[in-house]
Scaffold this active site. Structure first.
Site, mmCIF file in Angstrom:
data_model
loop_
_atom_site.group_PDB
_atom_site.id
_atom_site.type_symbol
_atom_site.label_atom_id
_atom_site.label_comp_id
_atom_site.label_asym_id
_atom_site.label_seq_id
_atom_site.Cartn_x
_atom_site.Cartn_y
_atom_site.Cartn_z
ATOM 1 N N TYR A 60 0.821 -1.216 0.000
ATOM 2 C CA TYR A 60 0.000 0.000 0.000
ATOM 3 C C TYR A 60 0.855 1.266 0.000
ATOM 4 O O TYR A 60 0.442 2.303 -0.539
ATOM 5 C CB TYR A 60 -1.017 -0.034 1.148
ATOM 6 C CG TYR A 60 -2.122 -1.020 0.838
ATOM 7 C CD1 TYR A 60 -3.089 -0.715 -0.119
ATOM 8 C CD2 TYR A 60 -2.147 -2.278 1.425
ATOM 9 C CE1 TYR A 60 -4.072 -1.635 -0.452
ATOM 10 C CE2 TYR A 60 -3.132 -3.205 1.098
ATOM 11 C CZ TYR A 60 -4.088 -2.874 0.151
ATOM 12 O OH TYR A 60 -5.052 -3.784 -0.201
ATOM 13 N N ARG A 63 1.648 1.990 -3.501
ATOM 14 C CA ARG A 63 0.477 2.550 -4.186
ATOM 15 C C ARG A 63 0.226 3.991 -3.747
ATOM 16 O O ARG A 63 -0.186 4.830 -4.539
ATOM 17 C CB ARG A 63 -0.740 1.656 -3.950
ATOM 18 C CG ARG A 63 -0.493 0.264 -4.539
ATOM 19 C CD ARG A 63 -1.700 -0.605 -4.454
ATOM 20 N NE ARG A 63 -2.770 -0.079 -5.278
ATOM 21 C CZ ARG A 63 -4.052 -0.345 -5.094
ATOM 22 N NH1 ARG A 63 -4.415 -1.137 -4.109
ATOM 23 N NH2 ARG A 63 -4.964 0.159 -5.876
ATOM 24 N N ASN A 96 -12.563 2.113 -6.479
ATOM 25 C CA ASN A 96 -11.169 2.576 -6.434
ATOM 26 C C ASN A 96 -10.863 3.237 -5.102
ATOM 27 O O ASN A 96 -11.711 3.913 -4.516
ATOM 28 C CB ASN A 96 -10.900 3.559 -7.570
ATOM 29 C CG ASN A 96 -11.103 2.907 -8.922
ATOM 30 O OD1 ASN A 96 -11.156 1.678 -8.997
ATOM 31 N ND2 ASN A 96 -11.222 3.694 -9.958
ATOM 32 N N HIS A 113 -14.586 0.399 -1.345
ATOM 33 C CA HIS A 113 -13.412 -0.386 -0.925
ATOM 34 C C HIS A 113 -12.425 0.432 -0.097
ATOM 35 O O HIS A 113 -11.273 0.031 0.063
ATOM 36 C CB HIS A 113 -12.713 -1.000 -2.149
ATOM 37 C CG HIS A 113 -13.520 -2.095 -2.793
ATOM 38 N ND1 HIS A 113 -13.225 -2.622 -4.031
ATOM 39 C CD2 HIS A 113 -14.627 -2.765 -2.360
ATOM 40 C CE1 HIS A 113 -14.109 -3.571 -4.328
ATOM 41 N NE2 HIS A 113 -14.978 -3.655 -3.339
ATOM 42 N N CYS A 121 -7.288 1.608 12.842
ATOM 43 C CA CYS A 121 -6.805 0.558 13.743
ATOM 44 C C CYS A 121 -7.151 -0.814 13.155
ATOM 45 O O CYS A 121 -8.199 -0.989 12.535
ATOM 46 C CB CYS A 121 -7.467 0.712 15.114
ATOM 47 S SG CYS A 121 -6.854 -0.510 16.296
ATOM 48 N N THR A 185 -14.535 -1.937 -14.971
ATOM 49 C CA THR A 185 -14.409 -2.945 -13.907
ATOM 50 C C THR A 185 -14.665 -4.312 -14.529
ATOM 51 O O THR A 185 -15.562 -4.463 -15.370
ATOM 52 C CB THR A 185 -15.352 -2.642 -12.711
ATOM 53 O OG1 THR A 185 -15.257 -3.708 -11.773
ATOM 54 C CG2 THR A 185 -16.791 -2.435 -13.122
ATOM 55 N N SER A 186 -13.865 -5.296 -14.120
ATOM 56 C CA SER A 186 -13.876 -6.578 -14.833
ATOM 57 C C SER A 186 -15.122 -7.415 -14.555
ATOM 58 O O SER A 186 -15.342 -8.433 -15.203
ATOM 59 C CB SER A 186 -12.610 -7.372 -14.493
ATOM 60 O OG SER A 186 -12.424 -7.400 -13.107
ATOM 61 N N GLU A 212 -12.728 -3.788 -22.954
ATOM 62 C CA GLU A 212 -13.094 -5.184 -23.213
ATOM 63 C C GLU A 212 -14.376 -5.527 -22.460
ATOM 64 O O GLU A 212 -14.710 -4.872 -21.474
ATOM 65 C CB GLU A 212 -11.946 -6.137 -22.836
ATOM 66 C CG GLU A 212 -11.415 -5.886 -21.458
ATOM 67 C CD GLU A 212 -10.003 -6.425 -21.234
ATOM 68 O OE1 GLU A 212 -9.377 -6.951 -22.163
ATOM 69 O OE2 GLU A 212 -9.550 -6.327 -20.077
HETATM 70 N N1 APR Z 1 -10.959 2.630 -19.550
HETATM 71 C C1 APR Z 1 -11.948 1.829 -19.063
HETATM 72 N N2 APR Z 1 -11.728 0.573 -18.644
HETATM 73 C C2 APR Z 1 -10.462 0.115 -18.698
HETATM 74 C C3 APR Z 1 -9.389 0.884 -19.177
HETATM 75 C C4 APR Z 1 -9.678 2.200 -19.627
HETATM 76 N N3 APR Z 1 -8.741 3.016 -20.117
HETATM 77 N N4 APR Z 1 -8.267 0.127 -19.107
HETATM 78 C C5 APR Z 1 -8.623 -1.063 -18.587
HETATM 79 N N5 APR Z 1 -9.959 -1.081 -18.347
HETATM 80 C C6 APR Z 1 -10.789 -2.153 -17.801
HETATM 81 C C7 APR Z 1 -10.296 -3.561 -18.074
HETATM 82 O O1 APR Z 1 -10.775 -4.001 -19.327
HETATM 83 C C8 APR Z 1 -10.907 -4.330 -16.915
HETATM 84 O O2 APR Z 1 -12.198 -4.807 -17.268
HETATM 85 O O3 APR Z 1 -10.782 -2.015 -16.406
HETATM 86 C C9 APR Z 1 -11.069 -3.272 -15.818
HETATM 87 C C10 APR Z 1 -10.135 -3.458 -14.656
HETATM 88 O O4 APR Z 1 -10.435 -4.644 -14.006
HETATM 89 P P1 APR Z 1 -9.748 -5.070 -12.637
HETATM 90 O O5 APR Z 1 -8.275 -4.918 -12.746
HETATM 91 O O6 APR Z 1 -10.281 -6.411 -12.288
HETATM 92 O O7 APR Z 1 -10.254 -3.968 -11.607
HETATM 93 P P2 APR Z 1 -11.617 -3.860 -10.829
HETATM 94 O O8 APR Z 1 -12.734 -4.530 -11.559
HETATM 95 O O9 APR Z 1 -11.786 -2.440 -10.441
HETATM 96 O O10 APR Z 1 -11.299 -4.711 -9.526
HETATM 97 C C11 APR Z 1 -12.276 -4.780 -8.520
HETATM 98 O O11 APR Z 1 -10.829 -6.055 -7.102
HETATM 99 O O12 APR Z 1 -8.666 -6.377 -6.361
HETATM 100 C C12 APR Z 1 -9.904 -5.881 -6.061
HETATM 101 O O13 APR Z 1 -10.461 -4.268 -4.452
HETATM 102 C C13 APR Z 1 -9.865 -4.411 -5.709
HETATM 103 O O14 APR Z 1 -11.416 -2.653 -6.276
HETATM 104 C C14 APR Z 1 -10.712 -3.772 -6.780
HETATM 105 C C15 APR Z 1 -11.637 -4.905 -7.171
#
Ligand code: APR
Length: 241
Positions: A60, A63, A96, A113, A121, A185-186, A212
């Site tokens: 962290y 980050r 985020n 999150h 603490c 977000t994935s 994607e």
């Molecule tokens: N614009 C929009 N989306 C994008 C871009 C961009 N420029 N670049 C990448 N992405 C997309 C990817 O295609 C993917 O689907 O962002 C997504 C990122 O996915 P993750 O890395 O899985 O992030 P996220 O979904 O936010 O993760 C959720 O998981 O690890 C935990 O707590 C952490 O908040 C996080 C949570």
């Protein structure tokens, strides 16, 4: 062309790591998704902190250092513009932990999150409030202890296996929204991955924006493939009519 909003619409925006990617913050599952050979799921847990608090704070701290050097991109700014137009008919929920939405001007937002630049603490029964903290803790000796109970302090982050913050407010907003915009977000991490299904119970229109298809893409009415910073400014204009 996305259908413009009406004066009755209420917009719920969910963002993930992708909205900050163009600002220079890496996503979690992009590239090899590893940090020093560890998957995020191995450092972002209460068990990891218990076993090796130094390693977790190093993760962290790196980050924090990185986040202090980046700025909002046009995607963050477009969402802040949409909020100014809709006022209380707008709600932003971000997964985020960075502060780029606030830096772009967003106000009606929750960090489900937690916040990278806050510390609290590690003892669950201790109730000192999370406080702003931008310091880096790189060795065991540097990790501060709670002034009230003496336990180690930890990042104010929702780790795997923990309950996200502000869920009551989030569920209430999902219940009343008529449009759900999900950005970068994935679609694999719960509960956020299920927000689209919850919003659709009340027939909200669901739009996904990202380069994607997310894992839960079949629940969206529209999937706009592209980067947040490139798609959102135009999409916000279309929505605003
Ligand atoms: N614009 C929009 N989306 C994008 C871009 C961009 N420029 N670049 C990448 N992405 C997309 C990817 O295609 C993917 O689907 O962002 C997504 C990122 O996915 P993750 O890395 O899985 O992030 P996220 O979904 O936010 O993760 C959720 O998981 O690890 C935990 O707590 C952490 O908040 C996080 C949570």
């Amino acid at each position: 062309m996305t259908q413009p909003l009406t004066s009755q619409d209420r917009v719920f925006v969910l963002t993930g790591a992708g909205v900050s990617a163009e600002s220079g913050l890496p996503t979690f599952r992009g590239a090899d998704g590893l940090w020093r050979g560890h998957r995020v799921e191995e450092v972002a847990t209460p068990q990891a902190f218990h076993a090796n608090p130094e390693l977790v704070w190093q993760f962290y701290s790196e980050r924090r250092k990185r986040a202090a050097t980046v700025s909002p991109n046009p995607g963050h700014r477009a969402l802040a513009e949409l909020e100014r137009a809709l006022d209380e008919r707008f709600f932003l929920c971000t997964q985020n932990v960075d502060s780029l939405h606030e830096q772009a001007g967003s106000q009606r937002l929750v960090h489900m999150h937690g916040r990278l630049m806050q510390t609290r603490c590690s003892r669950e029964t201790c109730h000192i409030a999370p406080f702003d903290d931008e310091r880096l803790y790189l060795s065991r000796a540097e990790i501060p202890t709670c002034p009230q109970c003496g336990a180690l302090l930890r990042p104010h982050i929702c780790w795997f296996g923990e309950v996200p913050f502000a869920m009551d407010r989030i569920f209430e907003q999902l219940r009343v929204c008529t449009v759900l915009l999900t950005v970068g977000t994935s679609g694999v991490v719960e509960p956020a991955a299920s927000f689209v299904r919850m919003a659709r119970i009340n027939r909200a229109r669901a739009i996904y924006i990202g380069p994607e298809e997310p894992a839960n893409s079949k629940f969206f009415d529209e999937v706009v493939l592209g980067k947040a910073g490139e798609v959102l400014p135009g999409l916000v204009k279309e929505l605003s009519g």
